[in-house]
Motif scaffolding. Structure first.
Motif, short mmCIF file in Angstrom:
data_model
loop_
_atom_site.label_atom_id
_atom_site.label_comp_id
_atom_site.label_asym_id
_atom_site.label_seq_id
_atom_site.Cartn_x
_atom_site.Cartn_y
_atom_site.Cartn_z
N ILE A 215 0.84 -1.20 0.00
CA ILE A 215 0.00 0.00 0.00
C ILE A 215 0.87 1.25 0.00
O ILE A 215 0.65 2.20 -0.77
CB ILE A 215 -0.94 -0.01 1.23
N SER A 216 1.89 1.25 0.85
CA SER A 216 2.77 2.41 0.94
C SER A 216 3.51 2.66 -0.38
O SER A 216 3.71 3.81 -0.78
CB SER A 216 3.79 2.23 2.06
N PHE A 217 3.89 1.58 -1.06
CA PHE A 217 4.58 1.72 -2.34
C PHE A 217 3.72 2.51 -3.33
O PHE A 217 4.20 3.45 -3.99
CB PHE A 217 4.91 0.35 -2.92
N PHE A 218 2.44 2.16 -3.41
CA PHE A 218 1.57 2.85 -4.36
C PHE A 218 1.27 4.28 -3.91
O PHE A 218 1.08 5.17 -4.74
CB PHE A 218 0.29 2.05 -4.57
N VAL A 219 1.22 4.50 -2.59
CA VAL A 219 1.05 5.87 -2.09
C VAL A 219 2.27 6.72 -2.45
O VAL A 219 2.15 7.86 -2.90
CB VAL A 219 0.83 5.86 -0.56
N ILE A 220 3.46 6.16 -2.26
CA ILE A 220 4.70 6.89 -2.56
C ILE A 220 4.80 7.24 -4.03
O ILE A 220 5.35 8.28 -4.41
CB ILE A 220 5.92 6.07 -2.09
N LEU A 221 4.24 6.40 -4.90
CA LEU A 221 4.23 6.70 -6.33
C LEU A 221 3.53 8.03 -6.63
O LEU A 221 3.83 8.68 -7.63
CB LEU A 221 3.53 5.58 -7.10
N THR A 222 2.61 8.44 -5.77
CA THR A 222 1.86 9.68 -6.00
C THR A 222 2.61 10.91 -5.49
O THR A 222 2.18 12.04 -5.73
CB THR A 222 0.49 9.64 -5.30
N LEU A 223 3.71 10.72 -4.77
CA LEU A 223 4.46 11.85 -4.23
C LEU A 223 5.18 12.60 -5.34
O LEU A 223 5.72 11.98 -6.27
CB LEU A 223 5.50 11.37 -3.21
N PRO A 224 5.25 13.92 -5.24
CA PRO A 224 6.11 14.66 -6.15
C PRO A 224 7.57 14.53 -5.69
O PRO A 224 7.83 14.29 -4.51
CB PRO A 224 5.63 16.11 -5.97
#
Length: 232
Positions: A215-224
Motif C-alpha cells: 500500500i505504501s509503495f503505491f502511495v509513494i508513487l503519488t508523491l512529487p
C-alpha cells in the motif's frame, strides 16, 4: 539522562533563530481557523500521503525494534543473549547508516529511495521472518537487513514530511496526522501480534507488514519529487 538532554534541547531551542519562512508566514498561521480541517480541505492528498508512508514506517519500527524480540525468544526459541547481541549490532548499524542514506536521498531524490524501501520491505519481510531461529548469524541477518532497509526512510523522514505542507500548516499537519497514524498502526501492533500468537499464527503478522508495504509503495508513487525544491 533524558531530563538532561531535555534541558539541553530547551536551551538550543531558545537560542536559535526561527527560519525565514516561519517569520514570513507566522501572521498567516495565526489567522488560520480550524487548521486541522483546513489540512483536510486544502491538502487532502498530502494528508493521505503522510498516512500512507507513516503506516509502513511505524510498523517497521515496531517489528524490528520490538516485536521480533519476543517472537524470536518465545516462538522460535532463540537465545535471549543472541537476540540482544544481534539487535545491538543492528541498532549501531541503523545509527551509522542515517548519514550516508540521508546524503543519498539528497543526491538521487526522496521518491526513488522511499520506493526502494517499501518495495524491498514488501518482498523481504516474510522471508526474513523465516530466518528468525536459534543462532546469532541468522538473527544478525534479520535485524541488520530489516533495520538497514528502514534507514532509507528514517534518514529522510523529517525532510519528506516537511515538504508536504505549507509553512503555516506544517507543524499541525505533520504533528496531528503523523501521530494519529502511529497510534492507530503502532499502537495496535502489539494487540495484533498477541492475538495472532494466541491463534498460533504469529507469522501472519509479517504478511500484514508486507501488505502495508505494498500500500505504501503505491502511495509513494503519488508523491512529487521534492529534491532541490524550496519549501513553501
Amino acid at each position: 539522562l533524558g531530563g538532561v538532554l531535555g534541558l539541553i534541547g530547551l536551551w538550543l531551542r531558545r537560542s536559535i533563530d526561527e527560519t525565514v519562512l516561519f517569520e514570513a508566514k507566522k501572521d498567516a498561521a495565526r489567522d488560520v481557523r480550524k487548521p486541522l480541517l483546513v489540512t483536510l480541505r486544502n491538502h487532502p492528498k498530502a494528508v493521505g500521503q503522510l498516512i500512507g508512508f507513516t503506516m509502513l514506517s511505524t510498523l517497521c519500527y515496531y517489528t524490528f525494534f520490538s516485536a521480533l524480540t519476543p517472537f524470536a525468544i518465545n516462538t522460535r526459541k532463540a537465545s535471549a543473549d543472541d537476540v540482544f547481541l544481534a539487535l545491538s549490532i543492528a541498532t549501531a548499524l541503523f545509527v551509522l547508516l542515517q548519514y550516508p542514506m540521508g546524503a543519498l536521498a539528497d543526491r538521487i531524490g526522496r521518491k526513488p529511495q522511499m520506493l526502494a524501501w517499501s518495495a524491498a520491505t514488501a518482498v523481504l519481510v516474510v522471508p526474513l521472518s523465516t530466518l528468525v531461529k536459534p543462532g546469532v548469524g541468522n538473527l544478525l541477518v534479520v535485524f541488520c537487513v530489516g533495520l538497514g532497509l528502514y534507514t532509507a526512510m528514517t534518514s529522510l523522514a523529517p525532510a519528506i514530511m516537511s515538504e508536504l505542507f505549507p509553512t503555516e500548516l506544517r507543524g499541525l499537519g505533520i504533528g496531528a496526522w503523523y501521530n494519529l497514524t502511529v497510534a492507530v498502526f503502532g499502537g495496535t501492533a502489539p494487540l495484533v501480534i498477541t492475538w495472532l500468537a494466541d491463534l498460533n499464527a504469529s507469522t501472519v503478522f509479517f504478511w500484514y507488514v508486507a501488505g502495508a508495504a505494498v500500500i505504501s509503495f503505491f502511495v509513494i508513487l503519488t508523491l512529487p519529487e521534492t529534491k532541490g525544491v524550496d519549501l513553501r
